[in-house]
Design a protein around this motif. Sequence first.
Motif, short mmCIF file in Angstrom:
data_model
loop_
_atom_site.label_atom_id
_atom_site.label_comp_id
_atom_site.label_asym_id
_atom_site.label_seq_id
_atom_site.Cartn_x
_atom_site.Cartn_y
_atom_site.Cartn_z
N GLY A 42 0.80 -1.22 0.00
CA GLY A 42 0.00 0.00 0.00
C GLY A 42 0.83 1.27 0.00
O GLY A 42 0.29 2.35 -0.19
N ASP A 43 2.15 1.16 0.23
CA ASP A 43 3.01 2.34 0.19
C ASP A 43 3.10 2.88 -1.24
O ASP A 43 3.05 2.14 -2.21
CB ASP A 43 4.43 2.00 0.67
N VAL A 44 3.26 4.19 -1.34
CA VAL A 44 3.49 4.84 -2.63
C VAL A 44 4.97 5.22 -2.68
O VAL A 44 5.44 5.99 -1.84
CB VAL A 44 2.60 6.09 -2.81
N VAL A 45 5.68 4.68 -3.64
CA VAL A 45 7.12 4.91 -3.77
C VAL A 45 7.37 5.78 -5.00
O VAL A 45 6.91 5.47 -6.09
CB VAL A 45 7.88 3.57 -3.91
N LYS A 46 8.08 6.89 -4.78
CA LYS A 46 8.51 7.74 -5.89
C LYS A 46 10.02 7.63 -5.96
O LYS A 46 10.72 7.96 -5.01
CB LYS A 46 8.12 9.20 -5.65
N ALA A 47 10.52 7.14 -7.08
CA ALA A 47 11.96 6.93 -7.23
C ALA A 47 12.42 7.55 -8.54
O ALA A 47 11.85 7.28 -9.60
CB ALA A 47 12.28 5.44 -7.22
N ARG A 48 13.43 8.38 -8.45
CA ARG A 48 14.03 8.96 -9.66
C ARG A 48 15.21 8.08 -10.03
O ARG A 48 16.25 8.09 -9.39
CB ARG A 48 14.48 10.39 -9.41
N VAL A 49 15.00 7.29 -11.10
CA VAL A 49 16.00 6.31 -11.52
C VAL A 49 16.26 6.52 -13.01
O VAL A 49 15.33 6.58 -13.81
CB VAL A 49 15.50 4.88 -11.26
N HIS A 50 17.53 6.63 -13.37
CA HIS A 50 17.94 6.81 -14.76
C HIS A 50 17.28 8.03 -15.39
O HIS A 50 16.88 8.01 -16.55
CB HIS A 50 17.64 5.56 -15.60
N GLY A 51 17.10 9.10 -14.60
CA GLY A 51 16.54 10.33 -15.12
C GLY A 51 15.03 10.34 -15.26
O GLY A 51 14.45 11.30 -15.75
N ILE A 52 14.35 9.28 -14.84
CA ILE A 52 12.90 9.18 -14.95
C ILE A 52 12.33 9.01 -13.55
O ILE A 52 12.80 8.17 -12.79
CB ILE A 52 12.50 7.99 -15.84
N THR A 53 11.31 9.79 -13.22
CA THR A 53 10.66 9.63 -11.93
C THR A 53 9.57 8.59 -12.06
O THR A 53 8.62 8.75 -12.82
CB THR A 53 10.06 10.97 -11.45
N ARG A 54 9.74 7.49 -11.34
CA ARG A 54 8.76 6.39 -11.35
C ARG A 54 7.91 6.51 -10.10
O ARG A 54 8.43 6.67 -9.00
CB ARG A 54 9.48 5.04 -11.36
N ILE A 55 6.60 6.41 -10.26
CA ILE A 55 5.66 6.43 -9.14
C ILE A 55 4.96 5.08 -9.14
O ILE A 55 4.26 4.74 -10.10
CB ILE A 55 4.64 7.57 -9.29
N VAL A 56 5.18 4.31 -8.07
CA VAL A 56 4.61 2.97 -8.01
C VAL A 56 3.94 2.73 -6.66
O VAL A 56 4.34 3.28 -5.65
CB VAL A 56 5.70 1.88 -8.24
N ASP A 57 2.87 1.93 -6.70
CA ASP A 57 2.20 1.48 -5.48
C ASP A 57 2.67 0.06 -5.20
O ASP A 57 2.65 -0.79 -6.10
CB ASP A 57 0.68 1.47 -5.66
N VAL A 58 3.06 -0.21 -3.97
CA VAL A 58 3.55 -1.53 -3.59
C VAL A 58 2.37 -2.47 -3.43
O VAL A 58 1.45 -2.20 -2.65
CB VAL A 58 4.36 -1.46 -2.28
N SER A 59 2.37 -3.59 -4.17
CA SER A 59 1.29 -4.57 -4.02
C SER A 59 1.79 -5.86 -3.37
O SER A 59 1.00 -6.57 -2.76
CB SER A 59 0.65 -4.88 -5.37
N HIS A 60 3.09 -6.16 -3.49
CA HIS A 60 3.69 -7.33 -2.83
C HIS A 60 5.08 -6.91 -2.36
O HIS A 60 5.78 -6.18 -3.05
CB HIS A 60 3.87 -8.50 -3.80
N VAL A 61 5.45 -7.39 -1.19
CA VAL A 61 6.79 -7.13 -0.68
C VAL A 61 7.62 -8.39 -0.90
O VAL A 61 7.24 -9.48 -0.47
CB VAL A 61 6.75 -6.77 0.82
N ILE A 62 8.72 -8.23 -1.61
CA ILE A 62 9.63 -9.35 -1.84
C ILE A 62 11.03 -8.94 -1.42
O ILE A 62 11.37 -7.77 -1.44
CB ILE A 62 9.61 -9.83 -3.31
N GLU A 63 11.83 -9.90 -1.05
CA GLU A 63 13.19 -9.64 -0.58
C GLU A 63 14.24 -10.08 -1.59
O GLU A 63 15.33 -9.55 -1.62
CB GLU A 63 13.42 -10.38 0.75
N LYS A 64 13.91 -11.09 -2.39
CA LYS A 64 14.87 -11.63 -3.34
C LYS A 64 14.49 -11.25 -4.75
O LYS A 64 13.30 -11.13 -5.07
CB LYS A 64 14.94 -13.15 -3.23
N ARG A 65 15.47 -11.08 -5.60
CA ARG A 65 15.24 -10.72 -7.00
C ARG A 65 14.56 -11.88 -7.72
O ARG A 65 14.95 -13.03 -7.58
CB ARG A 65 16.57 -10.39 -7.67
N VAL A 66 13.53 -11.54 -8.46
CA VAL A 66 12.76 -12.55 -9.19
C VAL A 66 12.74 -12.18 -10.66
O VAL A 66 13.22 -11.12 -11.06
CB VAL A 66 11.32 -12.63 -8.64
N GLY A 67 12.18 -13.05 -11.46
CA GLY A 67 12.09 -12.80 -12.89
C GLY A 67 11.21 -11.59 -13.20
O GLY A 67 10.36 -11.21 -12.41
#
Length: 116
Positions: A42-67
């Motif tokens: 439910g958190d809203v994450v705003k991340a400026r990555v590679h010059g682009i501001t991404r706004i995403v809502d967290v729907s699942h929390v994962i700890e390990k990198r997945v496909g």
Amino acid sequence: MDRWLWAVRLTKTRAEAAQACRGGHVRVNDRAAKPATPVRVGDVVKARVHGITRIVDVSHVIEKRVGAPVAVRCFVDNTPAPPPDAAAPVARRERGAGRPTKRDRRRLDRLRADNG
């Protein structure tokens, strides 16, 4: 936070995610996030990555990198579409026209200075 950004493939490396957090480029619910900030559904994450501001809502929390297909399901992307750029004139020369003349070079330089 850095682990989640890396796990859902918003950044290529975990070090890059941690650096973005330390640099103030990541915000969770409009608060600056440190690399160790916990992420919740439910958190809203705003991340400026590679010059682009991404706004995403967290729907699942994962700890390990997945496909990539699984990672896409872990967030809802609310990033606005980039504004359409005005169609800039493209400098084209006919194939086999030879080397540009001094006049052509000046025109190309002027065109590049106006667009860039």
